[in-house]
Write a protein that holds these residues in place. Structure first.
Motif, PDB file in Angstrom:
ATOM      1  N   GLU A 205       0.835  -1.207   0.000  1.00 34.02           N
ATOM      2  CA  GLU A 205       0.000   0.000   0.000  1.00 34.02           C
ATOM      3  C   GLU A 205       0.866   1.252   0.000  1.00 34.02           C
ATOM      4  N   ARG A 209       0.921   4.151  -2.916  1.00 33.21           N
ATOM      5  CA  ARG A 209       0.701   5.568  -2.606  1.00 33.21           C
ATOM      6  C   ARG A 209       1.904   6.415  -3.003  1.00 33.21           C
ATOM      7  N   HIS A 273      -6.508  -1.070  -5.206  1.00 35.99           N
ATOM      8  CA  HIS A 273      -5.681   0.108  -5.506  1.00 35.99           C
ATOM      9  C   HIS A 273      -4.706  -0.172  -6.644  1.00 35.99           C
ATOM     10  N   ARG A 276      -6.471   0.422  -9.805  1.00 33.75           N
ATOM     11  CA  ARG A 276      -6.537   1.857 -10.123  1.00 33.75           C
ATOM     12  C   ARG A 276      -5.258   2.325 -10.804  1.00 33.75           C
ATOM     13  N   GLU A 408     -14.034   0.720   0.113  1.00 34.70           N
ATOM     14  CA  GLU A 408     -13.231   1.334  -0.946  1.00 34.70           C
ATOM     15  C   GLU A 408     -13.312   0.523  -2.232  1.00 34.70           C
ATOM     16  N   PRO A 603      -5.847   6.852  -9.324  1.00 34.50           N
ATOM     17  CA  PRO A 603      -4.848   6.461  -8.322  1.00 34.50           C
ATOM     18  C   PRO A 603      -4.383   7.671  -7.526  1.00 34.50           C
TER      19      PRO A 603
END
Length: 659
Positions: A205, A209, A273, A276, A408, A603
């Protein structure tokens, strides 16, 4: 002789209710008995899905010779580490300090006051009997020395627990963390280090990010490669979805078979994620299948999510999940069975034990329709085998992780049923686990335990409520999260600026653990720092932002020195460095829904997203956010700097990708 575990709300403790050992739960009665009898305490800590816990139970705790040795000279206490993480953390710290390693089952001998003078893990029956005999003799003949040893351990642990000097999480620090991770990265099989290899959920994660904020490609490549390797390996259940706890090898081939809620919740979020960031069909498929596994196999009748599926089936590890070529042919026929064995890496020699193999999917099948039919057939046959036990205990913290992930992923992949499941779970926790204003740690079959919530229960569940507020627009979730975080700051504040694991008004153990790193899940400090940052971004509460940064700062040293053990702290830091990005979509109807979809699909490094009519009560980010020329508009802010509102989806994506 019946022991005192039959009425426990822990499935792990209930597994030991028929042992000849006179087990008790941790509590005042057991501790008082040790003092009154003036005998040491045998503390055994484990959890329901633990394979080696079962082994030691069968070898020792079900044995009458062992039981007699324990019952005569000790007060025997069983602890479920998932129900009482504070006790587990305190004595695991001692175990690691005294032996250099730790794990479960954890076996400790304590003075009647609770100070450890021996600590270890799994012990075969002969060695365990030898330990009990030696400890009994030492207590009878060298009691002062034994007590001094326990006191010395407590003193040294307290001194070693002093936190390092706080420091800011800067962009340079997170960039250096990516570089450090790259040095330990397994270029062949993905992940970090060698065997055993655990899914690095929080690190992944963080990498996603970091890439979203900086565009740095190495971070994305490590995340993509690791996610694909895990998804194609035996650690992933190719038939029913969901990940096992870890791989015993470096190649993700053979797992330790228990399937934990906290792993699958965090990995669901990661794969959503990753989709994304990459639009990878594999990432979307794994997210879908993992969400389905969590809801289908871990969902409880009351609305929460169970903790785990066991590693063992009828005493044999992995028996439900492994196959031989012959078994595939028996189910599918000779030709199709051979075809499936080739696709799934099932060989005559086997990748596991006794000529059996875990199922792997090294590449996508050429005929997807054939594979889906074959998969369904194999899964139906597997369902007729004996199944692993389920630990139906509902843990507040882990349900928080699952609620956040499902909410999410629902918004990103447009699966409204997942949002419904997340909402039901949140309502269950709010209704049953919040007792007289205090979060409780666990429940079983709707009955809540007396164990108080610890710091990560508050942090992970508060974050879940804040994610639900974004996804549903319901003010009640924001209100509840704010109240929980207000309480958490009072209950868990630490002089260092971080947070202690257990509440200041709770039971005082021989040593007060302060989680300094993220391990299998976010520690108390990073989970609360993340939730407070989210609250500040949604409400403009600068005090919450400052408290988040203060809490995060005590983890800067471990993030610099060992970033693999600060994954969530680094992920939270990325969100803070990005602003956090705030997206407020004002308006309703098709155009507004399109802007909301674009915001969730873009993202970002942990952006917050709200939508609704301008000035909607309970949504501070919608205050003074009018429509533009009568059309729905998206307002994007980066920290305290806001851009001009946009009404076009492409413009919104451009705004988000510029941060």
């Amino acid at each position: 002789m019946a022991n005192r575990l039959a009425d426990s709300l822990s499935p792990y403790l209930r597994q030991h209710a028929d042992n000849p050992v006179d087990w008790q739960e941790w509590g005042p009665d057991a501790l008082r008995e040790a003092i009154e009898r003036d005998v040491p305490i045998l503390l055994s800590v484990g959890y329901a899905a633990c394979h080696w816990c079962h082994v030691m139970a069968h070898e020792s705790f079900e044995d009458s010779q062992v039981a007699e040795a324990i019952n005569t000279s000790f007060v025997a206490i069983k602890v479920d580490r998932e129900e009482r993480p504070d006790i587990d953390a305190a004595y695991m710290t001692a175990t690691t300090a005294m032996t250099g390693s730790g794990g479960w089952p954890m076996t400790c001998l304590l003075t009647p006051e609770g100070e450890p003078f021996f600590a270890g893990t799994y012990l075969p029956k002969p060695q365990f009997l030898q330990l009990l005999s030696a400890a009994t003799h030492a207590w009878q003949t060298q009691r002062d020395e034994v007590r001094a040893s326990g006191s010395n351990v407590a003193t040294q642990l307290a001194a070693a627990a002093e936190r390092s000097a706080p420091a800011a999480f800067t962009a340079d620090l997170t960039a250096a963390a990516v570089d450090a991770l790259a040095h330990s990265y397994d270029q062949t099989y993905g992940g970090f280090g060698g065997a055993p290899k655990f899914p690095p959920s929080m690190v992944l994660e963080f990498l996603l990010r970091h890439h979203a904020r900086t565009g740095q490609q190495t971070a994305l490549q490590m995340a993509e490669h690791t996610c694909e390797a895990m998804a194609r390996g035996g650690i992933y259940d190719q038939l029913a979805g969901g990940f096992a706890r870890y791989s015993v090898d470096a190649t993700w081939t053979v797992p330790h078979f228990e399937k934990m809620l906290y792993d699958n919740a965090q990995l669901l979020r990661v794969y959503a994620h990753l989709w994304r960031a990459s639009r990878s069909p594999l990432a979307a498929r794994i997210a879908v299948e993992t969400a389905q596994f969590v809801i289908r196999d871990l969902g409880t009748a009351e609305g929460g999510f169970a903790s785990a599926l066991d590693a063992d089936t009828a005493g044999t590890e992995g028996a439900t999940y492994v196959w031989s070529p012959t078994e595939l042919q028996d189910v599918l026929g000779a030709t199709e069975g051979t075809r499936a064995a080739d696709l799934l890496g099932v060989t005559a020699d086997g990748t596991f034990e006794h000529g059996t193999s875990t199922l792997q999917l090294a590449q996508d099948p050429e005929d997807e329709a054939w594979w889906q039919s074959t998969r369904a057939t194999l899964l139906a046959h597997r369902a007729q085998r004996p199944q692993p036990d389920r630990d139906a205990k509902v843990v507040t913290s882990w349900n928080g992780l699952a609620i956040s992930a499902l909410a999410e992923a629902a918004m990103i992949l447009h699966e409204s049923e997942w949002l419904d499941a997340a909402t039901r779970a949140a309502d269950f926790i709010l209704d049953r686990h919040l007792v007289d204003g205090r979060l409780r740690r666990t429940s079983l079959d709707g009955r809540v335990s007396a164990a108080l919530g610890v710091a990560d229960d508050y942090g992970n569940f508060a974050e879940a409520l804040l994610v639900l507020h974004q996804a549903t627009g319901e003010e009640r979730f924001l209100t509840s999260a704010r109240e929980l975080l207000t309480d958490a700051q009072r209950l868990f504040a630490d002089d260092s600026g971080g947070f202690r694991d257990a509440a200041s008004d709770g039971e005082q153990l021989f040593f007060t653990p302060r989680g300094s790193g993220d391990n299998a899940e976010p520690c108390g400090t990073s989970s609360l720092a993340g939730a407070l940052l989210l609250l500040s971004a949604l409400t403009g509460d600068t005090a919450a932002r400052e408290r988040s940064e203060r809490g995060l700062s005590v983890m800067a040293q471990i993030a610099s020195q060992a970033p693999r053990f600060a994954g969530w702290a680094l992920a939270v830091a990325e969100s803070a460095l990005a602003g956090p990005v705030q997206v407020a979509v004002a308006g309703e109807g098709r155009a507004a829904r399109g802007l909301v979809t674009s915001a969730w699909e873009a993202p970002t490094a942990g952006a917050v997203i709200v939508h609704g009519l301008p000035d909607r009560p309970g949504s501070p980010l919608l205050a003074d956010r009018p429509l533009v020329d009568g059309r729905p508009a998206a307002y994007v802010c980066h920290g305290f700097v806001c851009q001009a509102p946009v009404t076009d989806r492409d413009q919104l994506l451009a705004e988000l990708q510029s941060h």
